[in-house]
Design an enzyme around this catalytic site. Structure first.
Site, mmCIF file in Angstrom:
data_model
loop_
_atom_site.group_PDB
_atom_site.id
_atom_site.type_symbol
_atom_site.label_atom_id
_atom_site.label_comp_id
_atom_site.label_asym_id
_atom_site.label_seq_id
_atom_site.Cartn_x
_atom_site.Cartn_y
_atom_site.Cartn_z
ATOM 1 N N GLU A 4 -9.269 4.124 -2.150
ATOM 2 C CA GLU A 4 -8.040 3.894 -2.914
ATOM 3 C C GLU A 4 -8.370 3.169 -4.226
ATOM 4 O O GLU A 4 -9.468 2.650 -4.410
ATOM 5 C CB GLU A 4 -7.048 3.020 -2.124
ATOM 6 C CG GLU A 4 -6.659 3.598 -0.771
ATOM 7 C CD GLU A 4 -5.416 2.928 -0.179
ATOM 8 O OE1 GLU A 4 -4.684 2.273 -0.931
ATOM 9 O OE2 GLU A 4 -5.221 3.072 1.036
ATOM 10 N N GLU A 46 -9.680 12.300 8.048
ATOM 11 C CA GLU A 46 -9.533 13.676 7.562
ATOM 12 C C GLU A 46 -10.851 14.459 7.653
ATOM 13 O O GLU A 46 -10.867 15.609 8.067
ATOM 14 C CB GLU A 46 -9.049 13.658 6.105
ATOM 15 C CG GLU A 46 -7.671 13.054 5.937
ATOM 16 C CD GLU A 46 -7.413 12.640 4.504
ATOM 17 O OE1 GLU A 46 -7.707 11.475 4.156
ATOM 18 O OE2 GLU A 46 -6.928 13.485 3.725
ATOM 19 N N TYR A 52 2.407 2.666 15.010
ATOM 20 C CA TYR A 52 2.956 2.866 13.665
ATOM 21 C C TYR A 52 4.402 3.352 13.604
ATOM 22 O O TYR A 52 5.053 3.225 12.571
ATOM 23 C CB TYR A 52 2.067 3.808 12.853
ATOM 24 C CG TYR A 52 2.324 5.286 13.024
ATOM 25 C CD1 TYR A 52 2.949 6.027 12.020
ATOM 26 C CD2 TYR A 52 1.942 5.944 14.187
ATOM 27 C CE1 TYR A 52 3.175 7.382 12.172
ATOM 28 C CE2 TYR A 52 2.164 7.290 14.346
ATOM 29 C CZ TYR A 52 2.784 8.012 13.341
ATOM 30 O OH TYR A 52 3.011 9.341 13.493
ATOM 31 N N GLN A 84 -3.598 2.007 14.926
ATOM 32 C CA GLN A 84 -2.547 2.526 14.039
ATOM 33 C C GLN A 84 -1.695 3.585 14.734
ATOM 34 O O GLN A 84 -0.458 3.560 14.649
ATOM 35 C CB GLN A 84 -3.205 3.123 12.782
ATOM 36 C CG GLN A 84 -2.223 3.707 11.773
ATOM 37 C CD GLN A 84 -2.936 4.415 10.609
ATOM 38 O OE1 GLN A 84 -4.159 4.393 10.505
ATOM 39 N NE2 GLN A 84 -2.152 5.028 9.734
ATOM 40 N N ASP A 106 0.841 -1.189 0.000
ATOM 41 C CA ASP A 106 0.000 0.000 0.000
ATOM 42 C C ASP A 106 0.879 1.243 0.000
ATOM 43 O O ASP A 106 1.685 1.443 0.913
ATOM 44 C CB ASP A 106 -0.935 -0.007 1.217
ATOM 45 C CG ASP A 106 -2.090 0.967 1.020
ATOM 46 O OD1 ASP A 106 -2.463 1.218 -0.139
ATOM 47 O OD2 ASP A 106 -2.609 1.486 2.018
ATOM 48 N N ARG A 151 0.990 14.193 13.791
ATOM 49 C CA ARG A 151 2.204 14.835 14.302
ATOM 50 C C ARG A 151 2.015 16.348 14.284
ATOM 51 O O ARG A 151 2.682 17.071 13.514
ATOM 52 C CB ARG A 151 3.424 14.441 13.443
ATOM 53 C CG ARG A 151 3.768 12.961 13.481
ATOM 54 C CD ARG A 151 4.946 12.639 12.563
ATOM 55 N NE ARG A 151 4.634 12.911 11.168
ATOM 56 C CZ ARG A 151 3.974 12.089 10.357
ATOM 57 N NH1 ARG A 151 3.577 10.921 10.808
ATOM 58 N NH2 ARG A 151 3.720 12.418 9.109
ATOM 59 N N HIS A 211 -3.561 13.922 1.145
ATOM 60 C CA HIS A 211 -3.808 12.985 2.248
ATOM 61 C C HIS A 211 -2.611 12.925 3.197
ATOM 62 O O HIS A 211 -2.777 12.990 4.426
ATOM 63 C CB HIS A 211 -4.102 11.592 1.693
ATOM 64 C CG HIS A 211 -4.210 10.533 2.747
ATOM 65 N ND1 HIS A 211 -5.281 10.444 3.615
ATOM 66 C CD2 HIS A 211 -3.365 9.521 3.098
ATOM 67 C CE1 HIS A 211 -5.102 9.430 4.444
ATOM 68 N NE2 HIS A 211 -3.947 8.844 4.158
ATOM 69 N N THR A 246 -4.614 6.320 0.226
ATOM 70 C CA THR A 246 -5.850 7.098 0.282
ATOM 71 C C THR A 246 -5.764 8.282 -0.669
ATOM 72 O O THR A 246 -4.759 8.999 -0.692
ATOM 73 C CB THR A 246 -6.075 7.633 1.699
ATOM 74 O OG1 THR A 246 -6.027 6.538 2.597
ATOM 75 C CG2 THR A 246 -7.399 8.343 1.804
ATOM 76 N N GLU A 271 -10.533 3.789 3.728
ATOM 77 C CA GLU A 271 -9.647 4.595 2.892
ATOM 78 C C GLU A 271 -10.024 4.357 1.438
ATOM 79 O O GLU A 271 -10.034 3.217 0.966
ATOM 80 C CB GLU A 271 -8.169 4.253 3.149
ATOM 81 C CG GLU A 271 -7.718 4.692 4.538
ATOM 82 C CD GLU A 271 -6.208 4.671 4.734
ATOM 83 O OE1 GLU A 271 -5.525 3.912 4.007
ATOM 84 O OE2 GLU A 271 -5.726 5.409 5.613
ATOM 85 N N ASP A 285 -8.892 0.311 1.995
ATOM 86 C CA ASP A 285 -7.888 -0.102 2.988
ATOM 87 C C ASP A 285 -8.435 0.236 4.380
ATOM 88 O O ASP A 285 -8.132 1.270 4.953
ATOM 89 C CB ASP A 285 -6.577 0.635 2.712
ATOM 90 C CG ASP A 285 -5.506 0.325 3.741
ATOM 91 O OD1 ASP A 285 -5.535 -0.787 4.298
ATOM 92 O OD2 ASP A 285 -4.652 1.196 3.991
ATOM 93 N N THR A 313 -8.947 -5.779 3.820
ATOM 94 C CA THR A 313 -8.866 -4.886 2.667
ATOM 95 C C THR A 313 -9.901 -5.384 1.671
ATOM 96 O O THR A 313 -9.931 -6.578 1.362
ATOM 97 C CB THR A 313 -7.466 -4.927 2.021
ATOM 98 O OG1 THR A 313 -6.487 -4.622 3.022
ATOM 99 C CG2 THR A 313 -7.350 -3.946 0.878
ATOM 100 N N ARG A 329 -7.846 3.513 13.484
ATOM 101 C CA ARG A 329 -6.942 4.655 13.720
ATOM 102 C C ARG A 329 -6.319 4.654 15.103
ATOM 103 O O ARG A 329 -5.187 5.135 15.270
ATOM 104 C CB ARG A 329 -7.696 5.959 13.490
ATOM 105 C CG ARG A 329 -8.250 6.143 12.101
ATOM 106 C CD ARG A 329 -7.171 6.071 11.037
ATOM 107 N NE ARG A 329 -7.735 6.325 9.708
ATOM 108 C CZ ARG A 329 -7.065 6.143 8.591
ATOM 109 N NH1 ARG A 329 -5.826 5.704 8.626
ATOM 110 N NH2 ARG A 329 -7.642 6.378 7.431
ATOM 111 N N LYS A 380 -4.158 -2.108 10.169
ATOM 112 C CA LYS A 380 -4.530 -2.165 8.752
ATOM 113 C C LYS A 380 -4.775 -3.587 8.254
ATOM 114 O O LYS A 380 -5.520 -3.794 7.297
ATOM 115 C CB LYS A 380 -3.391 -1.582 7.899
ATOM 116 C CG LYS A 380 -3.052 -0.138 8.178
ATOM 117 C CD LYS A 380 -3.987 0.787 7.442
ATOM 118 C CE LYS A 380 -3.452 2.208 7.462
ATOM 119 N NZ LYS A 380 -4.272 3.096 6.644
HETATM 120 CA CA CA Z 1 -3.921 3.036 2.832
#
Ligand code: CA
Length: 406
Positions: free
Chosen positions: A197, A351, A238, A234, A124, A140, A131, A337, A195, A227, A251, A231, A247
């Protein structure tokens, strides 16, 4: 005569009728694997409201393929998909074959579409500048939104091919580890997300580095791809190696592999890139103008274009193989995404809701995240006034976690 793809102005007619605006005309011919009455899947090609059963075509002696190639999945067809598609187009435009092949034609509504191919390696990417910037700001807030390498190479992680499922397969809310108010906890995710995609499906394998100029020759076609993402799991796991359990639980892909040749009329120049990528990632190759939407329980929540992506499929393949990594038939390359510049152009709830802090209205309800019982559906289409192709649906309904609803 080039029947499929290329600069056609008027698509020729098939002896299987194609309703106006169907999106599954002779200029499309996507490939899938489908079963009738629960039996063994056959390779099928969509045309109008019907499919052409290639196993039946083979049995009738009208296509020269081994038995194994027209059964179970597209695995043996993917490496030669352009040639098989060209042959199918010729069969469908030969009126004398209408009667001999009548038994190979089925209403698509009678077909149980299965996972179209055996997913080899699933990668992925993270190729949408909008995004990546949005996510960086949320995850962050005190650092740079984009990782320092982001504009130099198409960033990606290796996903889990065994949990790629075809549209219609339910998704079970995953359980995992996350933090709540500074305490480490385990349980059903509280932040289930989708997501939006597109996945590139590898047809022809490669043993070593693939020059960027040859990269698209290895792509059989595109599918829609969701996907699914947890969150909270993740965010906890991550750094520094990227997504894992947040994740890998599911899928979803659409059942039709849209041949790359069908997208020729929708080719667009790739967006400009600054700084210029290193030579092995140039020229970027084309992108495609594909309109993509996501719905929750039938209510549209986003609309983006595939052409909004910063990195191209050719660049993804050139980067992936530059170190000698192989390509295998059935490799699935998620785009990442896709988010666009507009206010409606967010490819994930992360988002849209600013990490769940600003719920959106979905029909008569509000949603911060995907809830149990919700159905998320992705759709894709490309049109230029002459050609119109539909990707079909990529849909799944969420089931509660084994431990119950959070
Ligand atoms: Ca993704």
């Amino acid at each position: 005569m080039d029947l499929v793809g290329g600069p056609l102005t008027t698509p020729p007619n098939s002896w299987i009728p194609v309703p106006p605006g169907s999106g599954f005309g002779l200029d499309h011919l996507p490939f899938g694997a489908g079963s009738v009455d629960g039996g063994r899947p056959h390779v099928v090609v969509a045309i109008g409201d019907h499919v052409l059963d290639l196993d039946a075509v083979r049995k009738a002696g009208h296509i020269d393929l081994p038995k194994a190639a027209t059964r179970d999945s597209l695995d043996a067809v993917l490496p030669i998909l352009p040639a098989v598609r060209e042959k199918v187009a010729r069969l469908l435009t030969e009126p004398s074959l209408q009667r001999p092949l009548a038994g190979a034609v089925r209403p698509v509504a009678e077909i149980d579409l299965r996972l179209p191919f055996g997913v080899a390696d699933y990668v992925d990417f993270y190729s949408s500048l909008v995004h990546a910037t949005n996510v960086g700001r949320l995850f962050r807030p005190d650092g740079d939104a984009l990782p320092v390498a982001w504009k130099h190479l198409p960033i990606a992680y290796h996903g889990r091919s065994g949990t790629v499922a075809v549209s219609g397969t339910p998704v079970t809310r995953p359980e995992g580890q996350f933090t709540t108010g500074g305490t480490v906890d385990f349980g059903p995710t509280r932040k289930l997300d989708f997501e939006l995609e597109v996945g590139a499906v590898i047809g022809r394998p490669a043993q070593g580095p693939v020059p960027i100029s040859a990269a698209l020759g290895h792509v059989a076609g595109l599918v829609l791809l969701n996907d699914w993402s947890a969150r909270d799991i993740q965010a906890w796991e991550y750094q520094p190696l990227g997504p894992f359990a947040g994740k890998s639980f599911a899928t979803t892909i659409s059942p039709w592999v849209v041949p790359l040749e069908a997208l020729t009329p929708f080719e667009r120049p790739a967006p400009s890139q600054d700084p210029a990528p290193l030579p092995h990632l140039q020229p970027a190759g084309p992108t495609w103008s594909i309109d993509l939407t996501a719905e929750i329980n039938g209510t549209p929540v986003t609309k983006v274009s595939f052409a909004d992506l910063y990195w191209t499929v050719a660049q993804q393949i050139a980067h992936l193989t530059a170190n000698g990594a192989t390509l295998r038939t059935g490799d699935l390359l998620g785009s990442g995404t896709i988010s666009g510049p507009g206010p409606d152009g967010h490819g994930s709830l992360l988002e849209m809701t600013r990490d769940g802090t600003r719920p959106i209205t979905v029909g008569d309800a509000e949603r911060s995240w995907v809830e149990d019982g919700d159905t998320v559906t992705l759709r894709g289409a490309a049109s230029d006034g002459v050609h119109h192709i539909e990707f079909g649906r990529c849909t799944a309904t969420v089931r509660p976690a084994p431990g119950g609803t959070p």
